[in-house]
Design an enzyme around this catalytic site. Structure first.
Site, mmCIF file in Angstrom:
data_model
loop_
_atom_site.group_PDB
_atom_site.id
_atom_site.type_symbol
_atom_site.label_atom_id
_atom_site.label_comp_id
_atom_site.label_asym_id
_atom_site.label_seq_id
_atom_site.Cartn_x
_atom_site.Cartn_y
_atom_site.Cartn_z
ATOM 1 N N PHE A 311 0.848 -1.084 -0.079
ATOM 2 C CA PHE A 311 -0.200 -0.078 0.071
ATOM 3 C C PHE A 311 1.000 1.199 -0.052
ATOM 4 O O PHE A 311 1.851 1.266 0.855
ATOM 5 C CB PHE A 311 -0.865 0.109 1.098
ATOM 6 N N GLU A 312 0.960 2.077 -0.718
ATOM 7 C CA GLU A 312 1.577 3.576 -0.980
ATOM 8 C C GLU A 312 0.605 4.465 -1.642
ATOM 9 O O GLU A 312 -0.067 4.124 -2.603
ATOM 10 C CB GLU A 312 2.834 3.264 -1.658
ATOM 11 N N VAL A 313 0.280 5.662 -1.013
ATOM 12 C CA VAL A 313 -0.243 6.580 -1.799
ATOM 13 C C VAL A 313 1.096 7.569 -1.611
ATOM 14 O O VAL A 313 1.768 8.108 -0.683
ATOM 15 C CB VAL A 313 -1.384 7.311 -1.052
ATOM 16 N N HIS A 348 12.018 2.048 -0.775
ATOM 17 C CA HIS A 348 11.169 2.969 -0.727
ATOM 18 C C HIS A 348 11.476 3.935 0.814
ATOM 19 O O HIS A 348 11.494 4.996 0.946
ATOM 20 C CB HIS A 348 9.748 2.736 -0.918
#
Ligand SMILES: Nc1nc2c(ncn2[C@@H]2O[C@H](COP(=O)(O)OP(=O)(O)OP(=O)(O)O)[C@@H](O)[C@H]2O)c(=O)[nH]1
Ligand SMILES: [Mg+2]
Length: 425
Positions: A311-313, A348
């Site tokens: 999950f990443e925004v 990341h």
């Protein structure tokens, strides 16, 4: 007699008209087409991004298309402020199109054709809990061409435009400086030690791709914001506001819902490579960064905390910036994607921790999420009831011993949500 033939002519004309209508309906519909964004006044279409090209070919056109680049697909929906709490106007309105501006944003999924039903489940949940009111686009990427079933099923579920890109070979293969024999021995050794995905070549290509290339695929160049979605995830609560807009308005660049300690066998020298990068590029290290989240001894060693990147925004321009690209290229040259099994999550996370100011990283407590085997279920009964959540609060991983979220709150000086103490084991 004359009246009788006129009636026959009328019957024939009527029959023709009827057949023409039937023909039109059967040829303009699209198998499995679901939500119709046209009913909300927002366009929808589907395209294929060619290998390494920035050319969008229209491949199928489920319910009518709106031409133009993805960034121009949304009509002007005004400047309405976002409803962030039940006290704000518009909070209860979860029907129809959400008012307010749209960000230049897309969902993005890396998947194989065989993932189609698992990603279908994820899309359905993202649409039901959020995107049916926002109609953001969705970019699908694959190292092989997507097949007709994948495109048909996914485009029928997404309420925005869908785009399908094939990853160029050079982003999904061994770089020339990698010693193949050495890499093979590592895989054999990891297989013997039963390290998860330790013997997999494709998993390594996937991690390297997610670390260094997804954000510069031609289809992604049209956007500023992304939300990564993997197969078989779940969303447990309604999302009442636009997370992309929240990120933009609050100057956030990266976000997460789950954090944990990385499996150390997969990254033994990642921190050494990171320290080399810090030494070579001191100008890239942000003032007020999150070193305290990553290290317990001021940067000497890595504590293995990372944000879970399934999950990443996040902001694509940040990933495309010189500091991030210098970090990725420096790691890539060191070869740990192949000589070890570096994951895109620690890559990341370390980048976000060192290259961004700590306030630029956001924890979305109100986005409830599951990816096997961990759940983020919002802390606080009030929040869960307001958001119509269906997760079991006992499953919430945030405050358990193997989560790093407590540390994130502490290093950022944030107050932990009420009731967190009751969820520590
Ligand atoms: N096109 C393509 N996509 C892949 C490949 N391997 C993994 N993916 C995708 O990359 C993402 C991450 O892979 P996963 O297999 O979910 O890896 P993971 O989340 O670490 O492990 P799981 O617990 O199995 O979910 C998913 O969106 C997959 O669909 C591959 O070889 N080709
Ligand atoms: Mg996964």
């Amino acid at each position: 007699m004359a009246a009788g033939s006129a009636r026959i002519v009328r019957y024939i004309l009527f029959a023709f008209f009827f057949i023409a209508v039937l023909y039109f309906i059967s040829h303009s519909s699209y198998d499995g087409a679901g939500l119709s964004p046209e009913s909300f006044g927002v366009g929808k279409g589907s395209s294929v991004g060619g290998k390494g090209s920035n050319h969008d070919q229209t491949s199928s056109n489920p319910i009518g298309s709106s031409p133009g680049s993805p960034s121009t697909s949304h009509q002007d929906l005004g400047e309405a402020p976002m409803a962030m709490t039940p006290a704000d106007a518009g909070w209860d309105n979860l029907l129809g199109t959400a008012p307010g501006p749209r960000m230049n944003a897309t969902f993005v999924t890396l998947a194989r054709n065989s993932d189609v039903w698992e990603i279908a489940r994820s899309i359905r949940q993202v649409e039901d809990r959020f995107n049916r009111r926002y109609n953001y686009d969705w970019v699908f990427l694959n190292d092989k061409p997507f097949d007709a079933t994948f495109k048909k099923v996914t485009s029928s579920l997404v309420s925005g435009k869908t785009h399908y890109g094939e990853i160029p070979k050079e982003h999904w293969s061994f770089p020339e400086w990698i010693d193949q024999d050495k890499a093979k021995k590592v895989r054999e050794d990891m297989a013997q030690r039963k390290i998860i995905y330790g013997d997999s070549v494709s998993y390594r290509h996937m991690c390297r791709f997610e670390s260094g290339f997804f954000f510069r695929q031609p289809l992604m160049m049209n956007y500023e914001w992304y939300w990564r979605v993997e197969p078989s995830i779940e969303l447990f609560c309604d999302i009442h506001y636009d997370p992309f807009r929240y990120m933009a308005e609050n100057k956030k660049k990266y976000s997460f819902v789950l954090s944990l300690y990385e499996y150390v066998e997969t990254i033994p020298t990642l921190w050494d490579s990171t320290k080399k990068f810090i030494k070579n590029f001191p100008e890239h290290i942000a003032e007020g960064n999150s070193m305290g989240f990553l290290s317990d001894d001021g940067g000497e060693s890595y504590n293995h905390c990372h944000f879970w990147s399934n999950f990443e925004v996040g902001n694509l321009n940040w990933l495309r910036s010189k500091p991030y690209l210098d970090y990725f290229e420096s790691l890539d040259k060191d070869g740990g994607f192949f000589y070890e099994r570096w994951g895109d999550a620690p890559v990341h996370s370390i980048a976000a921790g060192l290259l961004l100011k700590k306030e630029e990283i956001h924890f979305f407590n109100d986005i409830a999420y599951y990816h096997v085997p961990f759940t983020h279920c919002p802390t606080g009964e009030k929040t869960r009831l307001e958001l119509g959540c269906h997760c079991n609060p006992k499953d919430n991983f945030d405050w358990k011993g193997y989560s790093c979220t407590s540390r994130f709150f502490e290093t950022n000086g944030l107050e932990k949500p009420e009731g967190y103490e009751n969820q520590q084991d």
